[in-house]
Design a protein around this motif. Structure first.
Motif, mmCIF file in Angstrom:
data_model
loop_
_atom_site.group_PDB
_atom_site.id
_atom_site.type_symbol
_atom_site.label_atom_id
_atom_site.label_comp_id
_atom_site.label_asym_id
_atom_site.label_seq_id
_atom_site.Cartn_x
_atom_site.Cartn_y
_atom_site.Cartn_z
ATOM 1 N N ASP A 34 68.678 6.296 -2.807
ATOM 2 C CA ASP A 34 68.325 7.787 -3.578
ATOM 3 C C ASP A 34 69.602 8.648 -4.792
ATOM 4 O OD1 ASP A 34 68.296 10.897 -4.129
ATOM 5 O OD2 ASP A 34 70.049 11.112 -2.927
ATOM 6 N N ALA A 35 69.574 8.200 -5.903
ATOM 7 C CA ALA A 35 70.895 7.995 -6.818
ATOM 8 C C ALA A 35 70.157 8.575 -8.472
ATOM 9 C CB ALA A 35 70.523 6.186 -7.413
ATOM 10 N N GLU A 36 70.233 8.588 -9.046
ATOM 11 C CA GLU A 36 71.175 9.339 -10.390
ATOM 12 C C GLU A 36 69.957 8.343 -11.154
ATOM 13 O OE1 GLU A 36 74.093 6.567 -9.832
ATOM 14 O OE2 GLU A 36 73.528 8.214 -8.969
ATOM 15 N N PHE A 37 68.006 8.372 -11.137
ATOM 16 C CA PHE A 37 67.573 7.917 -12.059
ATOM 17 C C PHE A 37 66.915 8.924 -13.416
ATOM 18 C CE2 PHE A 37 67.040 5.423 -7.822
ATOM 19 C CZ PHE A 37 66.761 4.072 -8.923
ATOM 20 N N GLY A 38 67.518 9.878 -12.590
ATOM 21 C CA GLY A 38 66.601 11.013 -13.778
ATOM 22 C C GLY A 38 67.900 12.100 -14.372
ATOM 23 N N HIS A 39 69.467 10.902 -14.383
ATOM 24 C CA HIS A 39 70.537 11.287 -15.502
ATOM 25 C C HIS A 39 70.102 10.565 -16.537
ATOM 26 C CE1 HIS A 39 74.934 11.141 -17.079
ATOM 27 N NE2 HIS A 39 74.619 12.019 -16.051
ATOM 28 N N LYS A 40 70.053 11.180 -17.517
ATOM 29 C CA LYS A 40 69.384 10.289 -18.804
ATOM 30 C C LYS A 40 70.227 8.668 -19.244
ATOM 31 C CE LYS A 40 71.179 13.556 -22.462
ATOM 32 N NZ LYS A 40 70.521 14.652 -23.198
ATOM 33 N N THR A 41 71.782 9.232 -19.580
ATOM 34 C CA THR A 41 72.296 8.528 -20.125
ATOM 35 C C THR A 41 72.729 6.888 -19.052
ATOM 36 O OG1 THR A 41 74.360 9.267 -20.035
ATOM 37 C CG2 THR A 41 73.158 9.779 -21.143
ATOM 38 N N SER A 42 72.382 7.618 -17.422
ATOM 39 C CA SER A 42 72.929 6.579 -16.520
ATOM 40 C C SER A 42 71.733 5.466 -16.583
ATOM 41 C CB SER A 42 72.967 7.070 -15.168
ATOM 42 O OG SER A 42 73.428 6.579 -13.645
ATOM 43 N N THR A 43 73.269 4.285 -16.339
ATOM 44 C CA THR A 43 72.593 2.818 -15.480
ATOM 45 C C THR A 43 72.888 2.293 -14.377
ATOM 46 O OG1 THR A 43 73.975 1.635 -16.817
ATOM 47 C CG2 THR A 43 72.853 2.179 -18.288
ATOM 48 N N SER A 44 73.425 3.341 -13.907
ATOM 49 C CA SER A 44 74.097 2.292 -12.459
ATOM 50 C C SER A 44 72.951 2.636 -11.845
ATOM 51 C CB SER A 44 75.329 3.249 -12.005
ATOM 52 O OG SER A 44 74.685 4.819 -12.446
ATOM 53 N N ALA A 45 72.460 3.451 -11.644
ATOM 54 C CA ALA A 45 71.030 3.504 -10.397
ATOM 55 C C ALA A 45 69.776 2.839 -10.280
ATOM 56 C CB ALA A 45 70.182 5.275 -11.098
ATOM 57 N N GLN A 46 69.933 2.008 -12.030
ATOM 58 C CA GLN A 46 68.791 1.350 -12.116
ATOM 59 C C GLN A 46 69.720 -0.190 -11.886
ATOM 60 O OE1 GLN A 46 69.925 3.589 -14.334
ATOM 61 N NE2 GLN A 46 67.649 4.623 -14.758
ATOM 62 N N ALA A 47 70.645 -0.261 -11.539
ATOM 63 C CA ALA A 47 71.631 -1.635 -11.351
ATOM 64 C C ALA A 47 71.244 -1.852 -9.700
ATOM 65 C CB ALA A 47 73.018 -2.006 -11.857
ATOM 66 N N ILE A 48 71.879 -0.669 -9.252
ATOM 67 C CA ILE A 48 71.510 -1.131 -7.847
ATOM 68 C C ILE A 48 70.356 -1.395 -6.897
ATOM 69 C CG2 ILE A 48 71.953 0.588 -5.543
ATOM 70 C CD1 ILE A 48 73.925 2.082 -7.265
ATOM 71 N N GLN A 49 69.243 -0.793 -7.934
ATOM 72 C CA GLN A 49 67.626 -0.802 -7.457
ATOM 73 C C GLN A 49 67.615 -2.655 -7.679
ATOM 74 O OE1 GLN A 49 64.879 1.140 -10.496
ATOM 75 N NE2 GLN A 49 63.439 -0.251 -9.091
ATOM 76 N N GLN A 50 67.997 -3.070 -8.499
ATOM 77 C CA GLN A 50 68.354 -4.005 -9.130
ATOM 78 C C GLN A 50 68.497 -5.489 -8.217
ATOM 79 O OE1 GLN A 50 69.877 -4.544 -12.930
ATOM 80 N NE2 GLN A 50 67.971 -3.166 -13.806
ATOM 81 N N GLY A 51 70.155 -4.891 -7.552
ATOM 82 C CA GLY A 51 70.365 -5.701 -6.736
ATOM 83 C C GLY A 51 69.640 -5.896 -4.999
ATOM 84 N N ILE A 52 69.492 -4.368 -5.059
ATOM 85 C CA ILE A 52 68.479 -4.236 -3.526
ATOM 86 C C ILE A 52 67.927 -4.938 -3.581
ATOM 87 C CG2 ILE A 52 67.348 -3.152 -2.259
ATOM 88 C CD1 ILE A 52 69.750 -0.672 -2.968
ATOM 89 N N GLU A 53 66.564 -5.464 -5.119
ATOM 90 C CA GLU A 53 65.358 -5.179 -4.670
ATOM 91 C C GLU A 53 65.656 -7.066 -4.479
ATOM 92 O OE1 GLU A 53 62.593 -2.147 -7.373
ATOM 93 O OE2 GLU A 53 63.172 -4.028 -8.290
ATOM 94 N N ILE A 54 66.625 -7.795 -5.395
ATOM 95 C CA ILE A 54 66.547 -9.002 -5.610
ATOM 96 C C ILE A 54 66.930 -9.621 -4.209
ATOM 97 C CG2 ILE A 54 68.297 -10.754 -5.869
ATOM 98 C CD1 ILE A 54 68.371 -9.466 -9.402
#
Length: 400
Positions: A34-54
């Motif tokens: 559960d992260a800030e995907f809808g925060h329009k300038t954020s890249t953190s949620a996507q980075a966390i998702q990438q680390g988990i998925e890998i």
């Protein structure tokens, strides 16, 4: 009639086939994010998702957990709003076979989770939020585990950098009016004497403020020779643009907490970033890291997400922390022999040594220590005009 040895052989093969079929049919073990995907300038949620998925892809390719069950990721968007985050946590916790929930970069969301996690007995996995109370709280047994920076570790590094690298004997601190801001205020006040730095003053702002220039000028007037900034990308880029517009003699170094690195900070700052002395605290960089694990993760980032190389990774701490924390969680599930959250919680506290991407963990967690990193991982970095986050002195944290 078949000979006895053939009956035994065929029976064993049939049993193995049944076990394999049962494992294939078993429902996946769920991990929430559960992260800030809808925060329009954020890249953190996507980075966390990438680390988990890998990490999940690696774990599943190696056989999964609990005799062949796959891990699967379930995501929700809290848009950085604590109330939404609490609702999402309750929804995720109600899912069968969901073991724990990863948070995003916004400490205020995770701080609001603490009593709910304790009530529901669901694990909180923190790969970014740095507020000290995320792991230092009254709830026991604690269900929050962090593999990230702590404000009390960031504070001395930022102040020592101000004193030793920028020659500032007095600093002003500029803080958001949130739990994260208050955590940093306490950490900076506690660290200042040992760093040989005086606090010239503190000023506060609210998310969404349209200017920080008045607070900046007041801190300079109070004698600040550098500003310690606690901000995310929106307010951080706002201050950079405002300071860059001042005459050269009115600009002082800005030493920033890492919230700015979880969004489009360099893009939002534009050319102003080249006009301001701006450094930011970090715990990890792919740049110059030549370990087998780093090579493997970079290859996966390229294959899965089209990220060309180390210098192009956005919010690298999010990727790396989430990757290691997912592997640690999988090991705890295996050690627990179950998806029972209380048993997995206990297993996390008892994990043996693990060689990770961010560091080598002698013992990742312990009953009295739910933080997997240490102050030795903390260093300072700076953005280039090409939006590359480059480590400064010391160039590499202690990787042991």
């Amino acid at each position: 009639m078949l000979p006895h040895f053939l009956r035994v052989l065929f029976g064993a093969l049939a049993a193995s086939a049944l076990v394999a079929h049962a494992a294939a049919e078993a429902p996946p073990v769920l991990i929430g994010l559960d992260a800030e995907f809808g925060h329009k300038t954020s890249t953190s949620a996507q980075a966390i998702q990438q680390g988990i998925e890998i990490a999940i892809e690696e774990i599943n390719a190696a056989g999964g957990v609990l005799g062949g069950r796959r891990l699967a990721l379930v995501m929700r968007d809290n848009r950085s709003i604590p109330a939404i985050g609490v609702d999402n946590l309750r929804e995720l916790a109600a899912m069968p076979d969901l073991v724990g929930v990863f948070g995003g970069k916004f400490s205020p969301v995770i701080l609001e989770w603490l009593p709910v996690a304790q009530e529901l007995g669901v694990l909180i996995l923190d790969p970014w939020g740095s507020a000290d109370p995320i792991t230092e709280h009254k709830y026991g047994p604690s269900y929050s585990f962090r593999l990230s920076l702590k404000d009390s570790w960031a504070a001395p590094v930022m102040l020592n950098f101000a004193r030793q690298q920028r020659g500032a004997r007095r600093v002003g601190i500029l803080l958001p009016n949130t739990g994260w801001g208050r955590s940093n205020r306490n950490a900076l006040a506690a660290a200042a004497p040992a760093a040989g730095v005086g606090i010239a003053g503190e000023r506060w702002y609210n998310w969404g403020d349209q200017s920080l220039l008045e607070q900046y000028r007041e801190l300079r007037a109070a004698g600040a020779q550098a500003i310690v900034l606690v901000a995310n990308e929106t307010e951080g880029s706002l201050l950079v643009r405002e300071v860059a517009a001042l005459p050269q003699g009115e600009r002082v170094p800005i030493i920033s907490h890492w919230g700015v690195t979880g969004g489009a900070f360099a893009e939002m700052s534009g050319g102003a970033l080249d006009q301001v002395d701006f450094a930011v605290v970090q715990t990890f960089s792919f740049i110059g890291l030549d370990t087998p694990i780093a090579k493997r993760v970079l290859a996966a980032l390229k294959t899965r997400y089209g990220i060309a190389g180390a210098e192009q990774v956005r919010a690298p701490v999010g990727v790396a922390h989430a990757y290691d924390l997912t592997h640690l969680l999988a090991r705890a599930i295996t050690r627990a022999g179950s998806t029972d959250r209380a048993r997995v919680r206990d297993a996390l506290e008892q994990l043996p040594a693990y060689k990770g991407l961010v560091r080598n963990y002698d013992r990742p967690f312990a009953p009295n220590r739910h933080d997997a990193l240490s102050p030795e991982q903390v260093f300072m970095a700076r953005y280039t005009a090409q939006d590359v986050l480059v480590p400064l002195i010391p160039a590499r944290p202690d990787r042991r």
